[in-house]
Design an enzyme around this catalytic site. Structure first.
Site, mmCIF file in Angstrom:
data_model
loop_
_atom_site.group_PDB
_atom_site.id
_atom_site.type_symbol
_atom_site.label_atom_id
_atom_site.label_comp_id
_atom_site.label_asym_id
_atom_site.label_seq_id
_atom_site.Cartn_x
_atom_site.Cartn_y
_atom_site.Cartn_z
ATOM 1 N N ARG A 52 1.012 -1.166 -0.066
ATOM 2 C CA ARG A 52 0.055 0.039 -0.118
ATOM 3 C C ARG A 52 0.940 1.426 0.048
ATOM 4 O O ARG A 52 1.924 1.234 0.697
ATOM 5 C CB ARG A 52 -0.936 0.043 1.309
ATOM 6 C CG ARG A 52 -1.915 -1.346 1.251
ATOM 7 C CD ARG A 52 -2.645 -1.281 2.713
ATOM 8 N NE ARG A 52 -3.398 -2.504 2.783
ATOM 9 C CZ ARG A 52 -3.168 -3.644 3.303
ATOM 10 N NH1 ARG A 52 -1.957 -3.491 3.751
ATOM 11 N NH2 ARG A 52 -4.057 -4.487 3.187
ATOM 12 N N LYS A 99 1.064 -4.489 20.114
ATOM 13 C CA LYS A 99 2.042 -5.424 20.902
ATOM 14 C C LYS A 99 1.587 -5.251 22.374
ATOM 15 O O LYS A 99 1.556 -6.146 23.047
ATOM 16 C CB LYS A 99 3.401 -5.229 20.755
ATOM 17 C CG LYS A 99 3.958 -5.574 19.438
ATOM 18 C CD LYS A 99 5.552 -5.218 19.471
ATOM 19 C CE LYS A 99 6.044 -5.558 18.061
ATOM 20 N NZ LYS A 99 7.574 -5.209 18.063
ATOM 21 N N HIS A 125 -2.359 3.608 -5.931
ATOM 22 C CA HIS A 125 -3.048 2.334 -5.607
ATOM 23 C C HIS A 125 -2.927 1.362 -6.919
ATOM 24 O O HIS A 125 -3.003 -0.091 -6.747
ATOM 25 C CB HIS A 125 -4.401 2.372 -5.230
ATOM 26 C CG HIS A 125 -4.886 1.160 -4.227
ATOM 27 N ND1 HIS A 125 -3.943 0.426 -3.329
ATOM 28 C CD2 HIS A 125 -6.048 0.349 -4.290
ATOM 29 C CE1 HIS A 125 -4.824 -0.474 -2.626
ATOM 30 N NE2 HIS A 125 -5.724 -0.665 -3.599
ATOM 31 N N ARG A 180 -0.269 -1.552 -6.929
ATOM 32 C CA ARG A 180 -0.602 -2.933 -5.968
ATOM 33 C C ARG A 180 -1.454 -3.620 -6.921
ATOM 34 O O ARG A 180 -0.998 -4.987 -6.917
ATOM 35 C CB ARG A 180 -1.405 -2.339 -4.815
ATOM 36 C CG ARG A 180 -1.636 -3.587 -3.644
ATOM 37 C CD ARG A 180 -1.859 -3.160 -2.625
ATOM 38 N NE ARG A 180 -2.642 -3.718 -1.537
ATOM 39 C CZ ARG A 180 -2.054 -4.819 -0.639
ATOM 40 N NH1 ARG A 180 -0.685 -4.702 -0.725
ATOM 41 N NH2 ARG A 180 -2.939 -5.315 0.117
ATOM 42 N N HIS A 207 -2.807 -10.109 2.383
ATOM 43 C CA HIS A 207 -4.601 -10.308 2.537
ATOM 44 C C HIS A 207 -4.786 -11.467 3.505
ATOM 45 O O HIS A 207 -3.949 -12.556 3.554
ATOM 46 C CB HIS A 207 -5.449 -10.143 1.389
ATOM 47 C CG HIS A 207 -5.335 -9.115 0.490
ATOM 48 N ND1 HIS A 207 -4.902 -8.745 -0.531
ATOM 49 C CD2 HIS A 207 -6.102 -8.056 1.015
ATOM 50 C CE1 HIS A 207 -5.255 -7.547 -0.886
ATOM 51 N NE2 HIS A 207 -5.881 -6.963 -0.014
ATOM 52 N N TYR A 242 -8.085 -7.861 -6.453
ATOM 53 C CA TYR A 242 -6.901 -7.256 -7.016
ATOM 54 C C TYR A 242 -6.385 -8.194 -8.381
ATOM 55 O O TYR A 242 -5.740 -7.629 -9.025
ATOM 56 C CB TYR A 242 -5.631 -7.478 -6.070
ATOM 57 C CG TYR A 242 -5.970 -6.438 -5.179
ATOM 58 C CD1 TYR A 242 -5.398 -5.142 -5.059
ATOM 59 C CD2 TYR A 242 -6.835 -6.653 -3.950
ATOM 60 C CE1 TYR A 242 -5.172 -4.395 -4.029
ATOM 61 C CE2 TYR A 242 -6.989 -5.382 -2.987
ATOM 62 C CZ TYR A 242 -6.245 -4.592 -2.984
ATOM 63 O OH TYR A 242 -6.281 -3.482 -1.945
#
Length: 324
Positions: A148, A177, A267, A270, A293, A302
């Site tokens: 991205r 975390k 985008h 990608r 993903h 995509y």
């Protein structure tokens, strides 16, 4: 989080002067014409003689809504983008003034489908002599990592594993975390992205001996009075991180053929990278690993094979030895 604060007083100008300075800085006549429509009308509505610093962010958004709120989505995006470039340009040069508010968002075109650019088109664009090395590196890295845009723009030089051709990124929806607010980047679970020879050739040229700070930076330092995170400023040059809006405007400048706002979108790299990997035979599981993903239905959106690729795979069904 530590911050770097510029304490010098900003430069005061009127709305009209700010608009004229910005438009005069644009070299391409087509860009001047396209940007001029949005910037001039916005300046007129805001009040050309008033101090630029007296304009509130929401006023800019309200003027955009008033002038183009009922226009086609592409028109709204183009006019908003021009005003965004204007206010951003002024901020970078230290002119006190407003920004386009977050609520005045860029809109996705109705029933739009992110296009996939051919590998040849991507290679030709990056090879153009009028494209700066920074943009060449960014576009090649976006294509090869299939990451991205925000993830790649957020990378710092310290994060790069140049020998391994990889780096960690803070992904969309990254898991913290620990349960605490306002965590720094290292407080989240990071994911690795990988690039290949094209990016590997360009990165060392772009860095030119820099060892710290953002990989992709603007050509100017933050304007006076602007508060910037220490992570977003190169400690050696003082240059600020390149923003998503700036990166998108640069890509549009080199690809728009029907006026400002009609060019490629970041985008698309990608989408294009994942599609080309799929056409080359990468499995669905491998595409999921590359794109990071978690659901198969997301990565399927995509993968948009070209008509030529579909015709090629269809030839597998030909009888006997008649396959092309």
């Amino acid at each position: 989080m530590s911050t770097v604060v510029q304490l010098l007083a900003g430069k005061a100008v009127t709305v009209s002067t700010a608009a004229d300075l910005f438009l005069d800085s644009l070299g391409n006549p087509n860009t001047v014409r396209n940007y001029g429509i949005a910037v001039s009308k916005t300046a007129e509505r805001l009040g050309e003689g008033r101090p630029f610093a007296s304009v509130e962010d929401d006023e800019v958004g309200e003027v955009l809504e008033l002038l183009w709120g009922g226009s086609a989505v592409n028109t709204w995006n183009a006019r908003r983008g021009a005003v965004l470039s204007w206010t951003g340009w002024c901020a970078e040069r230290g002119y006190d003034g407003p920004r386009v508010p977050a609520w005045a968002k860029r809109l996705p075109p109705p029933d739009s489908d992110t296009p996939v650019r051919s590998k040849l088109a991507i290679d030709r664009l990056i090879a153009r002599r009028d494209v700066h090395l920074r943009e060449k590196t960014l576009w090649r890295m976006l294509y090869e990592t299939c990451a991205r845009s925000e993830e790649v723009l957020d990378v710092n030089i310290e994060d790069l594993d140049l020998a391994g051709r990889r780096c960690p990124v803070k992904a969309k929806g990254a898991q913290p975390k620990a349960r605490r607010r306002g965590g720094a980047r290292e407080d989240y679970v990071l994911e690795a992205v990988y690039w290949d020879a094209g990016t590997a050739r360009l990165l060392p040229r772009l860095l030119r001996g820099r060892t710290r700070g953002p990989v992709f930076v603007t050509h100017r330092r933050p304007g006076p009075g602007k508060v910037v995170s220490s992570r977003d400023v190169c400690p050696d040059t003082g240059l600020a991180r390149l923003s998503y809006g700036q990166a998108r405007a640069l890509l549009d400048e080199h690809t728009a053929v029907r006026g400002q706002g009609t060019g490629w979108d970041l985008h698309e790299y990608r989408h294009s990278g994942l599609t080309h990997l799929g056409e080359a035979g990468a499995s669905l599981l491998m595409l999921m690993a590359k794109s990071r993903h978690k659901k198969t239905e997301n990565v399927r959106r995509y993968f948009k094979p070209s008509p030529e690729a579909i015709a090629e795979v269809t030839s597998l069904l030909a009888p006997g030895n008649s396959r092309r």
